[in-house]
Design a protein around this motif. Structure first.
Motif, PDB file in Angstrom:
ATOM      1  N   HIS A  38      -4.473 -12.743   0.824  1.00  0.00           N
ATOM      2  CA  HIS A  38      -3.622 -11.603   0.504  1.00  0.00           C
ATOM      3  C   HIS A  38      -4.415 -10.320   0.727  1.00  0.00           C
ATOM      4  CE1 HIS A  38      -1.279  -8.833  -2.043  1.00  0.00           C
ATOM      5  NE2 HIS A  38      -0.274  -9.584  -1.640  1.00  0.00           N
ATOM      6  N   PRO A  39      -3.767  -9.242   1.194  1.00  0.00           N
ATOM      7  CA  PRO A  39      -4.499  -7.989   1.458  1.00  0.00           C
ATOM      8  C   PRO A  39      -5.303  -7.462   0.279  1.00  0.00           C
ATOM      9  CG  PRO A  39      -2.285  -7.848   2.340  1.00  0.00           C
ATOM     10  CD  PRO A  39      -2.362  -9.133   1.569  1.00  0.00           C
ATOM     11  N   PRO A 106       3.038 -16.346  -8.888  1.00  0.00           N
ATOM     12  CA  PRO A 106       2.513 -15.018  -9.191  1.00  0.00           C
ATOM     13  C   PRO A 106       3.454 -13.930  -8.699  1.00  0.00           C
ATOM     14  CG  PRO A 106       1.334 -15.985  -7.342  1.00  0.00           C
ATOM     15  CD  PRO A 106       2.277 -17.026  -7.855  1.00  0.00           C
ATOM     16  N   GLN A 107       3.442 -12.799  -9.391  1.00  0.00           N
ATOM     17  CA  GLN A 107       4.275 -11.658  -9.018  1.00  0.00           C
ATOM     18  C   GLN A 107       3.522 -10.799  -8.013  1.00  0.00           C
ATOM     19  OE1 GLN A 107       7.523 -11.078 -10.092  1.00  0.00           O
ATOM     20  NE2 GLN A 107       7.254 -13.188 -10.736  1.00  0.00           N
ATOM     21  N   ILE A 108       3.269 -11.378  -6.853  1.00  0.00           N
ATOM     22  CA  ILE A 108       2.539 -10.698  -5.799  1.00  0.00           C
ATOM     23  C   ILE A 108       3.431 -10.678  -4.578  1.00  0.00           C
ATOM     24  CG2 ILE A 108       0.500 -10.756  -4.320  1.00  0.00           C
ATOM     25  CD1 ILE A 108      -0.905 -12.223  -6.602  1.00  0.00           C
ATOM     26  N   VAL A 109       3.420  -9.559  -3.883  1.00  0.00           N
ATOM     27  CA  VAL A 109       4.280  -9.399  -2.727  1.00  0.00           C
ATOM     28  C   VAL A 109       3.488  -9.673  -1.464  1.00  0.00           C
ATOM     29  CG1 VAL A 109       5.681  -7.745  -1.445  1.00  0.00           C
ATOM     30  CG2 VAL A 109       5.667  -7.704  -3.926  1.00  0.00           C
ATOM     31  N   SER A 110       4.073 -10.416  -0.556  1.00  0.00           N
ATOM     32  CA  SER A 110       3.440 -10.620   0.745  1.00  0.00           C
ATOM     33  C   SER A 110       3.376  -9.285   1.466  1.00  0.00           C
ATOM     34  CB  SER A 110       4.266 -11.610   1.561  1.00  0.00           C
ATOM     35  OG  SER A 110       3.829 -11.629   2.891  1.00  0.00           O
ATOM     36  N   ALA A 111       2.286  -9.036   2.162  1.00  0.00           N
ATOM     37  CA  ALA A 111       2.101  -7.757   2.851  1.00  0.00           C
ATOM     38  C   ALA A 111       3.112  -7.545   3.961  1.00  0.00           C
ATOM     39  CB  ALA A 111       0.695  -7.679   3.428  1.00  0.00           C
ATOM     40  N   VAL A 175      -0.541  -3.852  -4.093  1.00  0.00           N
ATOM     41  CA  VAL A 175      -0.109  -2.671  -3.350  1.00  0.00           C
ATOM     42  C   VAL A 175      -1.290  -1.735  -3.100  1.00  0.00           C
ATOM     43  CG1 VAL A 175       1.358  -0.609  -3.461  1.00  0.00           C
ATOM     44  CG2 VAL A 175       2.278  -2.834  -4.145  1.00  0.00           C
ATOM     45  N   PHE A 176      -2.182  -1.618  -4.086  1.00  0.00           N
ATOM     46  CA  PHE A 176      -3.386  -0.796  -3.947  1.00  0.00           C
ATOM     47  C   PHE A 176      -4.570  -1.700  -3.645  1.00  0.00           C
ATOM     48  CE2 PHE A 176      -1.000   1.847  -7.109  1.00  0.00           C
ATOM     49  CZ  PHE A 176      -0.842   2.979  -6.318  1.00  0.00           C
ATOM     50  N   ALA A 177      -5.496  -1.206  -2.843  1.00  0.00           N
ATOM     51  CA  ALA A 177      -6.738  -1.934  -2.618  1.00  0.00           C
ATOM     52  C   ALA A 177      -7.611  -1.776  -3.859  1.00  0.00           C
ATOM     53  CB  ALA A 177      -7.465  -1.379  -1.397  1.00  0.00           C
ATOM     54  N   VAL A 178      -8.214  -2.838  -4.306  1.00  0.00           N
ATOM     55  CA  VAL A 178      -9.058  -2.808  -5.485  1.00  0.00           C
ATOM     56  C   VAL A 178     -10.375  -2.116  -5.138  1.00  0.00           C
ATOM     57  CG1 VAL A 178     -10.274  -4.239  -7.159  1.00  0.00           C
ATOM     58  CG2 VAL A 178      -8.013  -4.906  -6.377  1.00  0.00           C
ATOM     59  N   GLY A 179     -10.858  -1.263  -6.026  1.00  0.00           N
ATOM     60  CA  GLY A 179     -12.142  -0.609  -5.845  1.00  0.00           C
ATOM     61  C   GLY A 179     -12.108   0.623  -4.973  1.00  0.00           C
ATOM     62  N   GLN A 180     -10.950   1.214  -4.762  1.00  0.00           N
ATOM     63  CA  GLN A 180     -10.832   2.407  -3.913  1.00  0.00           C
ATOM     64  C   GLN A 180     -10.350   3.590  -4.744  1.00  0.00           C
ATOM     65  OE1 GLN A 180      -7.808   2.113  -0.901  1.00  0.00           O
ATOM     66  NE2 GLN A 180      -8.870   3.529   0.435  1.00  0.00           N
ATOM     67  N   ARG A 184      -4.951   4.383  -2.830  1.00  0.00           N
ATOM     68  CA  ARG A 184      -4.134   4.497  -1.618  1.00  0.00           C
ATOM     69  C   ARG A 184      -3.258   3.257  -1.497  1.00  0.00           C
ATOM     70  NH1 ARG A 184      -4.390   9.037  -1.820  1.00  0.00           N
ATOM     71  NH2 ARG A 184      -6.037  10.337  -1.018  1.00  0.00           N
ATOM     72  N   VAL A 185      -1.970   3.482  -1.233  1.00  0.00           N
ATOM     73  CA  VAL A 185      -1.060   2.369  -0.984  1.00  0.00           C
ATOM     74  C   VAL A 185      -1.464   1.763   0.354  1.00  0.00           C
ATOM     75  CG1 VAL A 185       1.340   1.729  -0.516  1.00  0.00           C
ATOM     76  CG2 VAL A 185       0.832   3.394  -2.314  1.00  0.00           C
ATOM     77  N   ARG A 186      -1.610   0.451   0.381  1.00  0.00           N
ATOM     78  CA  ARG A 186      -2.003  -0.232   1.618  1.00  0.00           C
ATOM     79  C   ARG A 186      -0.918  -0.024   2.668  1.00  0.00           C
ATOM     80  NH1 ARG A 186      -6.195  -3.642   0.873  1.00  0.00           N
ATOM     81  NH2 ARG A 186      -5.577  -4.819   2.702  1.00  0.00           N
TER      82      ARG A 186
END
Length: 192
Positions: A38-39, A106-111, A175-180, A184-186
């Protein structure tokens, strides 16, 4: 379990891996293991794999979010092990994937799913950075009411009741990159 070359292409995999990811060994269609991640975790785990390939680390174990067959998203643990030749040089990487079956869906959205317009993405980034309605209105050349309209639209779209829940759910969905910072929305989640 899968064997990867030093560019993280899948050389071979057991039946469990192939079934989970919908992978089949078709000649001429090299699949990179990172394509299945996952992104939200792709960058971090790619760095771990690079450290293995460069011989900087013998192994790693980490949390993983992956996109399996038919775009199903699942969580689990991934372990990477550097396999060395007799001369001590890293020859390939062994990857062990252990899905967490107790986690449910999981409540995760495919990119591949575009969730936000460019304006919604900029407002979501501003809210995540702690900007007030007035600050966002000035920055985006909107009225205060226009910003509130977009925030309300985002709350409905994400099915949450307030701004902290909006940001929390956005992070949990990748939706957001971790540690940035600033957040920023990917780009994978923004409609063109």
């Amino acid at each position: 379990m899968a064997n990867l070359d030093l560019e993280f292409r899948i050389l071979e995999a057991n039946q469990s891996f192939a079934r989970r990811f919908g992978w089949s060994p078709v000649p001429g269609t090299d699949r990179n293991f990172c394509e299945f991640l996952h992104p939200s975790v792709q960058g971090k785990l790619r760095n771990e794999l690079i450290r293995l390939a460069d011989g900087q680390s013998p192994r790693f174990a980490d949390h993983m979010v992956a996109v399996g067959a038919r775009d199903s998203v699942f969580v689990g643990e991934v372990t990477g092990i550097a396999v060395r030749t007799g001369a001590g040089r890293v020859d390939r990487i062994l990857v062990l994937v252990d899905p967490d079956e107790s986690a449910g869906d999981p409540q995760i959205v495919s990119a591949r799913r575009k969730l936000f317009s460019p304006m919604h993405a900029r407002i979501l980034e501003g809210v995540a950075a702690g900007e007030s309605t007035v600050q966002l209105a000035t920055k985006l050349f909107l009225s205060r009411g226009g910003v509130e309209y977009h925030v309300s639209s985002l709350l409905r779209k994400m099915k949450v009741t307030n701004r902290p829940a909006l940001i929390s759910k956005s992070y949990s969905m990748g939706v957001f990159a971790v540690g940035q910072w600033p957040p920023r929305v990917r780009s994978e989640f923004i409609a063109e």
